[in-house]
Design an enzyme around this catalytic site. Structure first.
Site, PDB file in Angstrom:
ATOM      1  CD  GLU B  81      -1.353  -0.107   3.623  1.00 57.88           C
ATOM      2  OE1 GLU B  81      -1.629   0.922   4.231  1.00 57.88           O
ATOM      3  OE2 GLU B  81      -1.893  -1.203   3.851  1.00 57.88           O
ATOM      4  CB  CYS B 113      -2.285  -5.297   6.178  1.00 59.12           C
ATOM      5  SG  CYS B 113      -1.959  -3.666   6.867  1.00 59.12           S
ATOM      6  CB  THR B 202      -9.354  -0.599  13.600  1.00 60.71           C
ATOM      7  OG1 THR B 202      -8.873  -0.277  14.901  1.00 60.71           O
ATOM      8  CG2 THR B 202      -9.434   0.650  12.757  1.00 60.71           C
ATOM      9  CG  HIS B 235      -2.281  -8.252   9.758  1.00 60.31           C
ATOM     10  ND1 HIS B 235      -1.062  -7.870   9.254  1.00 60.31           N
ATOM     11  CD2 HIS B 235      -2.957  -7.106  10.033  1.00 60.31           C
ATOM     12  CE1 HIS B 235      -1.013  -6.540   9.206  1.00 60.31           C
ATOM     13  NE2 HIS B 235      -2.144  -6.059   9.674  1.00 60.31           N
ATOM     14  CB  SER B 297      -8.146  -2.120   6.499  1.00 59.74           C
ATOM     15  OG  SER B 297      -7.605  -2.259   7.793  1.00 59.74           O
TER      16      SER B 297
END
Ligand SMILES: [Zn+2]
Lengths: 132, 346
Positions: B81, B113, B202, B235, B297
């Site tokens: 990203e 990610c 999140t 992750h 995300s």
């Protein structure tokens, strides 16, 4: 540097992989590659060959007053490096504590940005070296 | 699912410079010790001025492909990203640096990610159907966080590369399943310099829902459970989430810790799950099983069930992840700002 693109493009392979060549007649290796072997002249038989990615420092200097485009990287080390096959190249030394940058220090190739054609232009990638 | 296709090589790259979370906190007048503790991150990697996600990808790829004929690599995928160009692939630079061009395909992937593991899935499918002999997937980022945002305390730089093929497989891929929904938990608009995130949202509806969703789907399809695995890789947006989701899924802490790199290098975004999986491949023994689940995300997770083979002993990367991490040089906030080009005038 104006009009840097043709140079970035033309030299990318040799800079990415240390791609040089070797004369099949006398076994001499060259980096950057040559069109004719300086020993064999008309009898030269040059074929592409990747140079070894390791070598040792044979001479070095620290650049404090960098040329245009490299000001933000100063001070930095430039070194003459003898690759494991005897070919000598000039390269920036990065990622190495200054006390370890000495004549004879073993170094290995790393892949870095070598030049940017401003903030909008192409990025030139290629080799630098670090002390192992 | 893949008939003998699996991981045939792997490699990682971690930049040498580090900044301590306490040093970032000092600049912004925050309590570094408690921030560091709540994130479970001690320090993070800082890529040098002349590094970007493309150079990191090349370094990891070179390690992963050190023993193979590069011309046999039929596909290179780079997930990131933080690509150096908005338009122009990094994957072709990697392929050229390896010597795989021109009879191959390449693409840059983007899914926050998890773009690295999306690359693994593509390469697996292409090898399994006979389209290519082997394919390379890389997750690489020089992750950025807005100054003084919580992300600045966690976002690091690093890359992990996974080579996929049919010969000399070091870890068979038993299956991979994903779990994806439209979830606006984290984003960066075009031309925006730093990402934005949905703060406290999140966690539960984003990370935990998708990681557990993909893992549970894989368990159900394969008929496996946590006890069947020797290692669990998740992750790592911080050092807390992976331990927590591991516990929720029934994994003992000891199965999660071998892949926990974020406390020492920060969240390397697309690199995170890849580097963590590589850290486990550094130590896993033949016959052991690994569960690996990424998270991106936006949002989605890819879960993999891996079975380590005898070939692992011949293909471990020369310098294990945790050894690479030991080679470091601390920088202060000012040098970090210079190297990461956070000054507008640079
Ligand atoms: Zn000659």
């Amino acid at each position: 540097m104006k009009d840097a693109l043709p140079l970035i493009w033309r030299r990318s392979k040799e800079r990415y992989r240390l791609l040089g060549n070797r004369c099949q007649s006398c076994n001499q290796a060259y980096y950057p590659s040559r069109k004719i072997c300086s020993k064999c002249r008309r009898a030269s038989k040059l074929v592409p060959e990747e140079m070894p990615k390791k070598g040792k420092v044979i001479s070095f200097t620290q650049v404090f007053s960098a040329p245009e485009g490299f000001e933000n990287e100063a001070p930095y080390f430039l070194a003459l490096i003898e690759l494991d096959n005897g070919v000598i190249i000039l390269s920036q030394i990065v990622d190495s504590p200054s006390e370890r940058i000495v004549i004879g220090a073993p170094v290995k190739m790393v892949f870095r940005r070598v030049f940017e054609d401003g903030s909008q232009g192409a990025i030139a990638y290629g080799f630098k070296f670090k002390v192992e | 699912m893949f008939n003998g296709v699996g991981i045939t090589g792997y490699g990682t790259y971690v930049p040498r410079m580090r900044i301590k979370i306490e040093e970032i906190a000092r600049v912004w007048g925050k309590d570094g010790a408690s921030l560091s503790k709540s994130l479970n991150i001690k320090e993070k990697t800082v890529a040098a001025y002349d590094e970007d996600s493309c150079t990191l990808a090349v370094e990891a790829a070179r390690v992963a492909c050190r023993n193979v004929d590069a011309s046999k690599i039929g596909a290179v995928f780079v997930g990131s990203e933080s690509p150096p160009y908005a338009v122009k692939p990094s994957s072709t630079v990697v392929a050229e640096a390896l010597g795989s061009t021109p009879n191959m395909t390449a693409a840059d992937l983007e899914f926050a990610c998890k773009a690295g593991t999306a690359g693994i899935q593509s390469a697996l499918a292409m090898v399994a159907c006979g389209m290519i002999e082997s394919g390379l997937a890389i997750g690489s980022d020089t992750a950025q966080g807005r100054p003084n945002d919580v992300l600045e305390f966690s976002s690091g730089s690093g890359a992990g590369a996974i080579l996929v093929g049919k010969e000399k497989v070091i870890a068979l891929v038993e299956a991979t399943y994903s779990f994806s929904t439209d979830t606006p938990d984290f984003w960066r608009r075009s031309h925006a310099e730093f990402p934005k995130h949905a703060g406290r949202f999140t966690g539960k509806p984003a990370y935990f829902k998708h990681v557990a969703g993909a893992a549970n789907r894989l368990f159900q399809e394969l008929g496996t459970k946590a006890e069947d695995y020797d290692y669990a890789v998740f992750h790592q947006p911080n050092g807390q989430f992976p331990l927590k989701v591991g516990e929720q899924l029934g994994f003992e802490k000891e199965k999660v810790l071998p892949g926990m790199v974020t406390p020492l290098i920060g969240n390397t975004y697309s690199g995170a799950t890849m580097i963590a999986l590589c850290a486990v491949l550094d130590v896993a023994k033949p016959g052991q099983r690994i569960l690996a689940v990424s998270y991106g995300s936006g949002a989605g997770s890819d879960a993999f069930s891996l079975s380590v083979t005898d070939e692992i002993e011949n293909a471990r990367q020369p310098v294990p992840v945790f050894e690479q991490i030991k080679d470091k040089e601390y920088v202060d906030y000012a040098l970090y700002v210079k190297h990461r080009r956070k000054l507008k005038s640079l």
